[in-house]
Design an enzyme around this catalytic site. Structure first.
Site: not given
Lengths: 285, 156
Positions: A209, A213, A217
């Site tokens: 994660s 992440r 993005n």
């Protein structure tokens, strides 16, 4: 893209999403291939980051600081304060705080590549590639290293290694292994496999994660820039296409301004999670 | 979204950059920050000390001033007292001298008056005799009446 035939929208996007590779990727995971563009930009920006800061550090004076020194000092103080609040071992902070600072500045710079005009560097590269006698339409270049999963997962794996190192260093190998099997549910032998499975899941989830992440993005941000660029490229001299072009300018402006927030925020989040995970490695369950 | 060796290259680069920062960026900046902090702390302490020193010096100066004023007052009072005393003494001395001079003058005057009176008495006696001689010319024998004349002279 000023070749004989203009690319279609999907060709344009696929072209922009294709890495400059050292070989041909044959499967989803292929350890023999490098993404040369990601490596080039991430190493260059990493060097730029640390050399800029080293320049400030070499000239650092305890007297009245210049603007550049003050700016670097603000960054260092910010990271130092965060590190103090999260990692409670002063000995570990000697390494962990510089890691956090590096991560923040480096990722910020890599993210900021998103703000360069989308086709600027790929077109220059296409020119060089074409001048070298190759087909410019095969000159691939992605300029945002953090929109490459390899780069972000590479960094989150590095953070995982640091976490493991401090787990063993602070708790001792025996105590850490003991904790792997007895936390979080308890020391009963029946619970050992469940505990261990939970710990493994925790490590994998944290690391994946952490990298995903940032990648998600940046990848999404890049893709939106491409869609906006396509909108602007609709210009064909008619009134409707003129409106689309205007929409592209407006949307591009808004998204770029919003992206300033995102690139900073994502760099900050990656840094904070790095500190948090390393801080957790210091705490016993 | 292909995984490949870029991942490990990035991992290695991560550690190299982190090591570089730890070695060459973090320590000098932290040192500068800490030094500045201690400089500022020292400066503040020095300012506090200077302030208290100033207050102390002001108090001492006021004390000195008051003491000097008191001493001056004392000196002036003493001088006035002494001056008055000297004046008094001088006045008394002068009075004494004046009195002595007056006494001497009076004494001298008394003596002179006595002398003048005696001379006058002599002259009056001679005048009386001379007058009597002129009146009595022949009747009076100076030798025979000397007793009488002396008696007269004593009475005068």
């Amino acid at each position: 893209m000023a070749t004989e035939h203009a690319p279609t929208a999907s060709e344009y996007i696929v072209h922009h999403l294709t890495h400059l590779k050292s070989g041909t990727q044959t499967s989803l995971v292929d350890w023999s291939v490098f993404h040369l563009d990601s490596l080039f930009f991430s190493v260059s920006l990493g060097l730029l980051a640390v050399l800029l800061m080293a320049r400030a550090a070499a000239k650092a004076t305890s007297g009245v600081p210049g603007r550049f020194q003050a700016a670097v000092e603000i960054l260092v103080e910010m990271v130092s304060d965060q590190a103090k609040g999260i990692v409670h071992s002063a000995e570990s902070r000697k390494f962990v705080a510089p890691v956090a600072l590096t991560v923040f500045v480096w990722i910020f710079l890599m993210n900021a590549m998103d703000l360069l005009p989308l086709d600027l560097l790929p077109n220059i590269w296409g020119g060089i590639y074409g001048a070298a006698g190759h087909d410019p339409s095969h000159a691939y270049l992605r300029v945002v290293p953090t929109a490459d999963l390899n780069a972000t997962l590479g960094m989150s794996l590095a953070v995982l290694l640091i976490c493991l190192y401090y787990s063993v260093k602070i708790k001792g190998l025996g105590h850490w292994i003991h904790e792997l099997f007895t936390a979080p549910f308890g020391a009963h032998p029946v619970l050992w496999p469940i505990n261990f499975a939970m710990q493994l899941i925790e490590f994998v989830a944290k690391t994946v994660s952490h990298g995903m992440r940032l990648f998600g993005n940046m990848y999404a941000g890049e893709l939106i820039f491409m869609l906006i660029a396509l909108m602007g490229a609709a210009w064909a001299g008619t009134f409707g296409s003129g409106l689309l072009w205007l929409g592209g300018v407006i949307a591009g402006t808004i998204w770029a301004i919003f992206h300033i927030l995102i690139i900073t925020l994502q760099a900050f989040i990656f840094m904070m999670l790095t500190l948090v995970y390393i801080g957790q490695a210091h705490e016993s369950h | 979204m292909n995984l490949n060796a870029t991942l490990f290259a990035q991992l290695v680069v991560f550690f190299i950059l982190a090591w570089f920062t730890m070695k060459f960026v973090w320590p000098p900046i932290m040192k500068a920050l800490d030094e500045r902090a201690s400089k500022i702390a020292d400066g503040l302490a020095a300012a506090d000390k200077a302030k208290s020193d100033l207050a102390l010096a002001e108090r001492r100066a006021t004390d000195e001033l008051r003491k000097a004023r008191e001493t001056a007052n004392e000196l002036r009072a003493g001088a006035e007292r002494q001056g008055a005393q000297i004046l008094d003494e001088a006045r008394a001395e002068a009075a004494k001298i004046v009195a002595a001079a007056r006494a001497a003058a009076e004494g001298e005057a008394a003596v002179a008056a006595q002398r003048a009176r005696e001379a006058l008495r002599d002259q009056v006696a001679q005048l009386a005799v001379a007058g009597a001689e002129k009146i009595l010319r022949k009747e009076i024998d100076a030798a025979r009446h000397a007793d009488l004349l002396n008696q007269l002279k004593a009475e005068l």
